[in-house]
Scaffold this active site. Sequence first.
Site, PDB file in Angstrom:
ATOM      1  N   HIS A  58     -43.428  -8.640 -32.721  1.00 22.77           N
ATOM      2  CA  HIS A  58     -44.775  -8.562 -33.299  1.00 22.77           C
ATOM      3  C   HIS A  58     -45.736  -7.911 -32.315  1.00 22.77           C
ATOM      4  O   HIS A  58     -46.175  -8.558 -31.366  1.00 22.77           O
ATOM      5  CB  HIS A  58     -45.311  -9.970 -33.597  1.00 22.77           C
ATOM      6  CG  HIS A  58     -44.504 -10.754 -34.573  1.00 22.77           C
ATOM      7  ND1 HIS A  58     -44.991 -11.114 -35.808  1.00 22.77           N
ATOM      8  CD2 HIS A  58     -43.245 -11.256 -34.511  1.00 22.77           C
ATOM      9  CE1 HIS A  58     -44.071 -11.812 -36.460  1.00 22.77           C
ATOM     10  NE2 HIS A  58     -43.005 -11.917 -35.693  1.00 22.77           N
ATOM     11  N   HIS A  68     -46.337  -5.643 -41.122  1.00 28.02           N
ATOM     12  CA  HIS A  68     -46.813  -6.626 -40.173  1.00 28.02           C
ATOM     13  C   HIS A  68     -45.612  -7.406 -39.635  1.00 28.02           C
ATOM     14  O   HIS A  68     -44.719  -7.754 -40.376  1.00 28.02           O
ATOM     15  CB  HIS A  68     -47.804  -7.548 -40.902  1.00 28.02           C
ATOM     16  CG  HIS A  68     -48.214  -8.729 -40.111  1.00 28.02           C
ATOM     17  ND1 HIS A  68     -48.333  -8.701 -38.751  1.00 28.02           N
ATOM     18  CD2 HIS A  68     -48.543  -9.976 -40.495  1.00 28.02           C
ATOM     19  CE1 HIS A  68     -48.717  -9.876 -38.338  1.00 28.02           C
ATOM     20  NE2 HIS A  68     -48.837 -10.683 -39.379  1.00 28.02           N
ATOM     21  N   GLU A  81     -46.222 -38.915 -37.346  1.00 22.52           N
ATOM     22  CA  GLU A  81     -44.964 -38.801 -36.594  1.00 22.52           C
ATOM     23  C   GLU A  81     -44.782 -37.423 -35.971  1.00 22.52           C
ATOM     24  O   GLU A  81     -44.308 -37.293 -34.843  1.00 22.52           O
ATOM     25  CB  GLU A  81     -43.767 -39.110 -37.505  1.00 22.52           C
ATOM     26  CG  GLU A  81     -43.662 -40.557 -37.951  1.00 22.52           C
ATOM     27  CD  GLU A  81     -44.588 -40.884 -39.120  1.00 22.52           C
ATOM     28  OE1 GLU A  81     -45.193 -39.943 -39.682  1.00 22.52           O
ATOM     29  OE2 GLU A  81     -44.712 -42.070 -39.477  1.00 22.52           O
ATOM     30  N   HIS A 128     -35.971 -45.909 -46.982  1.00 21.95           N
ATOM     31  CA  HIS A 128     -36.089 -46.260 -45.571  1.00 21.95           C
ATOM     32  C   HIS A 128     -34.729 -46.340 -44.867  1.00 21.95           C
ATOM     33  O   HIS A 128     -34.663 -46.786 -43.731  1.00 21.95           O
ATOM     34  CB  HIS A 128     -36.796 -47.617 -45.418  1.00 21.95           C
ATOM     35  CG  HIS A 128     -38.277 -47.541 -45.657  1.00 21.95           C
ATOM     36  ND1 HIS A 128     -38.825 -46.931 -46.769  1.00 21.95           N
ATOM     37  CD2 HIS A 128     -39.326 -47.992 -44.923  1.00 21.95           C
ATOM     38  CE1 HIS A 128     -40.147 -47.031 -46.704  1.00 21.95           C
ATOM     39  NE2 HIS A 128     -40.473 -47.660 -45.596  1.00 21.95           N
TER      40      HIS A 128
HETATM   41  C1  LIG Z   1     -42.773 -23.198 -38.684  1.00 22.20           C
HETATM   42  C2  LIG Z   1     -42.718 -21.709 -38.802  1.00 22.20           C
HETATM   43  N1  LIG Z   1     -42.682 -21.157 -40.028  1.00 22.20           N
HETATM   44  C3  LIG Z   1     -42.582 -19.822 -40.164  1.00 22.20           C
HETATM   45  C4  LIG Z   1     -42.525 -18.997 -39.088  1.00 22.20           C
HETATM   46  C5  LIG Z   1     -42.323 -17.505 -39.233  1.00 22.20           C
HETATM   47  N2  LIG Z   1     -43.573 -16.774 -38.866  1.00 22.20           N
HETATM   48  C6  LIG Z   1     -43.707 -16.164 -37.684  1.00 22.20           C
HETATM   49  S1  LIG Z   1     -45.189 -15.396 -37.524  1.00 22.20           S
HETATM   50  C7  LIG Z   1     -45.666 -15.892 -39.051  1.00 22.20           C
HETATM   51  C8  LIG Z   1     -47.010 -15.486 -39.578  1.00 22.20           C
HETATM   52  C9  LIG Z   1     -48.021 -16.332 -39.077  1.00 22.20           C
HETATM   53  O1  LIG Z   1     -49.257 -15.793 -39.349  1.00 22.20           O
HETATM   54  P1  LIG Z   1     -50.369 -15.971 -38.257  1.00 22.20           P
HETATM   55  O2  LIG Z   1     -50.204 -17.248 -37.595  1.00 22.20           O
HETATM   56  O3  LIG Z   1     -51.632 -15.683 -38.940  1.00 22.20           O
HETATM   57  O4  LIG Z   1     -50.024 -14.881 -37.175  1.00 22.20           O
HETATM   58  P2  LIG Z   1     -50.363 -13.318 -37.232  1.00 22.20           P
HETATM   59  O5  LIG Z   1     -49.385 -12.754 -38.178  1.00 22.20           O
HETATM   60  O6  LIG Z   1     -51.753 -13.171 -37.688  1.00 22.20           O
HETATM   61  O7  LIG Z   1     -50.131 -12.883 -35.847  1.00 22.20           O
HETATM   62  C10 LIG Z   1     -44.662 -16.624 -39.675  1.00 22.20           C
HETATM   63  C11 LIG Z   1     -44.767 -17.193 -41.025  1.00 22.20           C
HETATM   64  C12 LIG Z   1     -42.569 -19.622 -37.825  1.00 22.20           C
HETATM   65  N3  LIG Z   1     -42.497 -18.922 -36.689  1.00 22.20           N
HETATM   66  N4  LIG Z   1     -42.695 -20.964 -37.719  1.00 22.20           N
END
Ligand SMILES: Cc1ncc(C[n+]2csc(CCOP(=O)(O)OP(=O)(O)O)c2C)c(N)n1
Length: 653
Positions: free
Chosen positions: A45, A293, A445, A506
């Site tokens: 990214h 993206h 939790e 549970h």
């Molecule tokens: C728990 C979890 N779910 C999904 C992902 C996959 N994921 C990585 S980046 C992202 C997008 C997140 O968007 P944002 O936090 O706004 O970051 P940006 O794209 O703006 O950098 C996702 C869904 C992850 N890393 N962790």
Amino acid sequence: MAGSMQRVTESHAGVTVSEKNLDQLCINTIRTLSIDAVQQANSGHPGAPMGLAPVVFSLWQYFLNYDPAAPLWPNRDRFVLSEGHASMLLYSMLHLAGVKDVNDKGEVQNELSITLDQIKRFRQLGSRTPGHPESHLATGVETTTGPLGQGAGNSVGMAIAGKFLATHFNRENFKLFDYRVYAQCGDGDIMEGVAAEAASLAGHLQLGNLCWIYDHNRVTLDGPASWSFSEDVMTRFVGYGWHVTRVADANDLLQLSRAYKEFLAHDDQPTLIVVDSHIGYGSPHKQDSYEAHGEPLGEAEVKLAKKNYGWPEDAHFLVPDGVYQHFQDGVGARGAQEHAKWNALFAEYSQKFPELADQLERIQRCELPANWAKDLPTFPADPKGMATRESSGKVLNTLAKNIPWMVGGSADLAKSNKTNLTFEGAGEFFPVNYEGRNVHFGVREHAMGAAVNGMCLSGLRSFSATFFNFSDYMRASMRLAALMEIPVLFIFTHDSIGLGEDGPTHQPVEQLAAFRAMPNMLVFRPGDANEVTEIYKVALQHTEGPSTLVFSRQAVPTLDRTKYAPAAGAAKGAYVLADADGGRPDVILMATGSELQWAVGAYEKLKAEGIKARVVSMPCWELFDAQDAAYKESVLPSSVTARVSIEMACTLG
Ligand SMILES: Cc1ncc(C[n+]2csc(CCOP(=O)(O)OP(=O)(O)O)c2C)c(N)n1
Ligand SMILES: [Mg+2]
């Protein structure tokens, strides 16, 4: 901090143009290093590091109390990159700020934690720069992030630890601890439940040492954030009891400084800084588009981006003259100065308060106090016995009394989990009394799991507790503790259908198998009170990873150890508890936890009938697996194929 604020004024208010340009040069170096690394890896990214570079740069350069030459300095400010997908942002910062490598013995090395070569090996097998930051691989990565929301949750644990350490160690004129914790979050973090739980807890605890910086770029992976996210985040955080402020443009260093100062001025509430930003793309016309993206820019867009930044288009991994020096003059010089002051203070402190100084040094070395195992209970034989949660409570209390930095709590089940620390002076961790050893996590939790990880990363021997079934809500954090190789104790009680009348909602059935399948997690299920003492001893001394401790609700007999083998065998994971005469059994009965009594009962009946049986108690599969072949063969001889295993759970495994 006074020094740092002075600098801000000089460089952004009165400002010499050249210094401003140097800031911009550094920011663009962070951006282009990130772009180049992602492009070379052809994966990752670039957008988030491009958009966030000024935000993180200004924090590090002008505010973070951090000595790159002593990255483990106990009173350093913590920077957590909760949006782990933006890892190149952190790697670039660690490289450019000159953060030194520290070896396993805690000795600072003469080389960088993240070299330029490591940046070139971004996302490659065996590098220190995997796709998401891993704290056990690279000095300066404060915690492993990637599953969104976890870093935010960790930061709350670090802030809890900061408050605890300050209250425990600081003395008049000796402010050893006043560090602050910054977490960089994205839309994803703010959406995740774990972060919401953690924010609620932080607000309740009035953790004024905590600052979350929310990158409000309005995009996530699937598209505009508005497709799935429309709540008023600022109002939500105000409701949690946070101080909230906003920076309208991520490139406005002056506004960023203003926001960070505002955080520093707020001591009794955590702060959320909402930063409006644009995720980075190559050409300006693509800004705010969300196509592609989360992917490399591609060569053409890389060139456009570099052109935009006034960068030589064909240069790769370029660090222009003056950039390293500027970081050294900023975060480096300030950190060195603050650290040196602290060292002088600590030298004097050591004279005046040798015992406390010794404690702090042990924390740094991840050592226990000399007397940590003093007065650990041994339990007399008793056919009625006691629940292992009960014996756990006694052992835990003894340990916590001996280990002044053992801190933890339950997610609103302390009375059932028997994890309340009740010895004199234990106290409650409340907003006005941050020295209390009992943290009340509330019914949260997941935040508890993330927070105890953050507490452990800050030196505390932390523990959590809830019913075993609710471990499902903590699994993501537990998995990260295992990956990070940190010694958190995850305590669970009510570990089977023996839990009583609560019914299937549970009843943990598959959780044992699932945690045993988790790499680098030790899972303990002791069979009686004396095994409980033994397995706690093992877990406390195991510093390379977390332990899951699983206890019964119902009473189990305390075995007569003059008749059966000593409970010390539990340290090997499995041991022969009772044997056939001459040690040549025809059948092996294996059991864990509350079912051990049944194996023993069956053994006695078989013995009376002249059948040669052996009982193997197996409180920890992983430890047994780690024994040498000869020991394993001695416990489970391959010639004996008649084997019965007893465990009140699914048979998987
Ligand atoms: C728990 C979890 N779910 C999904 C992902 C996959 N994921 C990585 S980046 C992202 C997008 C997140 O968007 P944002 O936090 O706004 O970051 P940006 O794209 O703006 O950098 C996702 C869904 C992850 N890393 N962790
Ligand atoms: Mg986003």
